[in-house]
Structures are given as structure tokens and as C-alpha cells.
Write a protein that holds these residues in place. Structure first.
Motif, PDB file in Angstrom:
ATOM      1  N   VAL A  36      25.455   9.061   7.574  1.00 34.63           N
ATOM      2  CA  VAL A  36      24.238   9.021   6.764  1.00 34.63           C
ATOM      3  C   VAL A  36      23.096   8.397   7.568  1.00 34.63           C
ATOM      4  O   VAL A  36      23.324   7.629   8.499  1.00 34.63           O
ATOM      5  CB  VAL A  36      24.448   8.272   5.424  1.00 34.63           C
ATOM      6  N   TYR A  59       8.743  13.816  -2.616  1.00 35.84           N
ATOM      7  CA  TYR A  59       9.844  14.178  -1.717  1.00 35.84           C
ATOM      8  C   TYR A  59      11.086  13.302  -1.850  1.00 35.84           C
ATOM      9  O   TYR A  59      12.145  13.670  -1.369  1.00 35.84           O
ATOM     10  CB  TYR A  59       9.366  14.182  -0.265  1.00 35.84           C
ATOM     11  N   PHE A  60      10.935  12.142  -2.491  1.00 36.00           N
ATOM     12  CA  PHE A  60      12.076  11.229  -2.600  1.00 36.00           C
ATOM     13  C   PHE A  60      12.420  10.889  -4.047  1.00 36.00           C
ATOM     14  O   PHE A  60      13.234  10.005  -4.304  1.00 36.00           O
ATOM     15  CB  PHE A  60      11.804   9.959  -1.785  1.00 36.00           C
ATOM     16  N   SER A  61      11.787  11.575  -4.984  1.00 34.41           N
ATOM     17  CA  SER A  61      12.068  11.426  -6.420  1.00 34.41           C
ATOM     18  C   SER A  61      11.998   9.980  -6.904  1.00 34.41           C
ATOM     19  O   SER A  61      12.792   9.551  -7.738  1.00 34.41           O
ATOM     20  CB  SER A  61      13.443  12.018  -6.751  1.00 34.41           C
ATOM     21  N   TYR A  85      20.468   9.469   3.370  1.00 38.56           N
ATOM     22  CA  TYR A  85      20.927  10.835   3.136  1.00 38.56           C
ATOM     23  C   TYR A  85      21.824  11.317   4.275  1.00 38.56           C
ATOM     24  O   TYR A  85      21.738  10.800   5.389  1.00 38.56           O
ATOM     25  CB  TYR A  85      19.720  11.788   3.051  1.00 38.56           C
ATOM     26  N   GLU A  88      21.448  16.535   7.521  1.00 42.85           N
ATOM     27  CA  GLU A  88      20.624  17.713   7.253  1.00 42.85           C
ATOM     28  C   GLU A  88      19.556  17.443   6.204  1.00 42.85           C
ATOM     29  O   GLU A  88      18.414  17.903   6.319  1.00 42.85           O
ATOM     30  CB  GLU A  88      21.490  18.899   6.809  1.00 42.85           C
ATOM     31  N   ILE A  89      19.909  16.682   5.181  1.00 45.10           N
ATOM     32  CA  ILE A  89      18.942  16.362   4.125  1.00 45.10           C
ATOM     33  C   ILE A  89      17.869  15.427   4.668  1.00 45.10           C
ATOM     34  O   ILE A  89      16.675  15.627   4.425  1.00 45.10           O
ATOM     35  CB  ILE A  89      19.649  15.776   2.893  1.00 45.10           C
ATOM     36  N   ALA A  90      18.284  14.405   5.427  1.00 39.12           N
ATOM     37  CA  ALA A  90      17.322  13.469   6.013  1.00 39.12           C
ATOM     38  C   ALA A  90      16.364  14.204   6.948  1.00 39.12           C
ATOM     39  O   ALA A  90      15.143  13.997   6.897  1.00 39.12           O
ATOM     40  CB  ALA A  90      18.054  12.362   6.772  1.00 39.12           C
ATOM     41  N   GLU A  91      16.891  15.084   7.766  1.00 37.76           N
ATOM     42  CA  GLU A  91      16.071  15.845   8.712  1.00 37.76           C
ATOM     43  C   GLU A  91      15.054  16.722   7.972  1.00 37.76           C
ATOM     44  O   GLU A  91      13.884  16.803   8.360  1.00 37.76           O
ATOM     45  CB  GLU A  91      16.988  16.708   9.569  1.00 37.76           C
ATOM     46  N   THR A  92      15.488  17.339   6.888  1.00 40.38           N
ATOM     47  CA  THR A  92      14.596  18.185   6.092  1.00 40.38           C
ATOM     48  C   THR A  92      13.492  17.359   5.450  1.00 40.38           C
ATOM     49  O   THR A  92      12.319  17.747   5.454  1.00 40.38           O
ATOM     50  CB  THR A  92      15.396  18.940   5.015  1.00 40.38           C
ATOM     51  N   LYS A  93      13.842  16.199   4.903  1.00 40.51           N
ATOM     52  CA  LYS A  93      12.843  15.351   4.249  1.00 40.51           C
ATOM     53  C   LYS A  93      11.806  14.863   5.259  1.00 40.51           C
ATOM     54  O   LYS A  93      10.607  14.856   4.976  1.00 40.51           O
ATOM     55  CB  LYS A  93      13.513  14.190   3.527  1.00 40.51           C
TER      56      LYS A  93
END
Length: 115
Positions: A36, A59-61, A85, A88-93
Motif C-alpha cells: 500500500v 478525489y479522496f471522498s 491505497y 494502482e489506485i494510488a497512482e491513478t489518484k
């Protein structure tokens, strides 16, 4: 008379390649949780605080209070943690935040680091 289960026909007792007995070995698979990453926002002297709050909400709700807390951490400490995250999720955010900042002509920086 023995039957060859692979071919479905009687066997004469002689093993043919591919039709003999085989040994099944059990593999021990170690399952680990995915790595993570923390997603971080970095302070600058030009990005408005309201824009940072909007980024955190979008972007982070984050709700308004949580977004304000992170924004103040960015402002006072120089960096704030947006969330943790999988890669992949961290990279996208990070990518989405950087794109939004550029589109709005703000120098806001967002990065990720392995926990």
C-alpha cells in the motif's frame, strides 16, 4: 482388464508416454496482502486553500471537515496524507490530482510513497 482413463480405452498394462501415472505435488503458496502507498499533497505558496479542499472532497471522498484538516496539515506542516491505497489506485489518484491542478493552472504537487 484395466482401463486407461485418459484415453477411455482398455490398457494392456504398458505405459505409453502421456498415459502413465503421474505424481501430484502440493505447492505451498504464500499469500501476502498487496503493498500500500500513501498519497500526499505538498504545500506551495500559490494554490488556494479552497482548491485543495475541493481536490480532497472530489478525489479522496473526504467530507468538508476531514478535507479542511488535511488542507491545514498541508499548509502548516508542508505535507498532508490524503489516504492509503494499493499501488494502482494510488497512482491513478496522483495522476488525476496533477491533471486537475494543471488544468486549473495551480502548481499543486501530489505524490505517493510506500508504507
Amino acid at each position: 482388464m484395466a482401463f486407461d482413463f485418459v484415453m477411455g480405452k482398455p490398457s494392456d498394462g504398458q505405459d505409453e508416454p502421456g498415459s502413465g501415472t503421474s505424481v501430484v505435488t502440493e505447492r505451498k503458496v504464500e499469500v501476502r496482502p498487496p503493498s500500500v502507498y500513501r498519497v500526499l499533497l505538498h504545500n506551495d505558496d500559490f494554490t488556494p486553500m479552497d482548491f485543495v479542499v475541493m481536490i480532497l472532497e472530489t478525489y479522496f471522498s473526504k467530507d468538508r471537515g476531514a478535507a479542511t484538516e488535511v488542507m491545514l496539515a498541508v499548509h502548516h506542516k508542508g505535507v498532508g496524507i490524503c489516504g492509503v491505497y494499493p499501488f494502482e489506485i494510488a497512482e491513478t489518484k496522483v495522476s488525476l490530482v496533477m491533471e486537475c491542478a494543471r488544468e486549473n493552472e495551480h502548481p499543486l504537487q501530489c505524490s505517493m510513497e510506500k508504507v
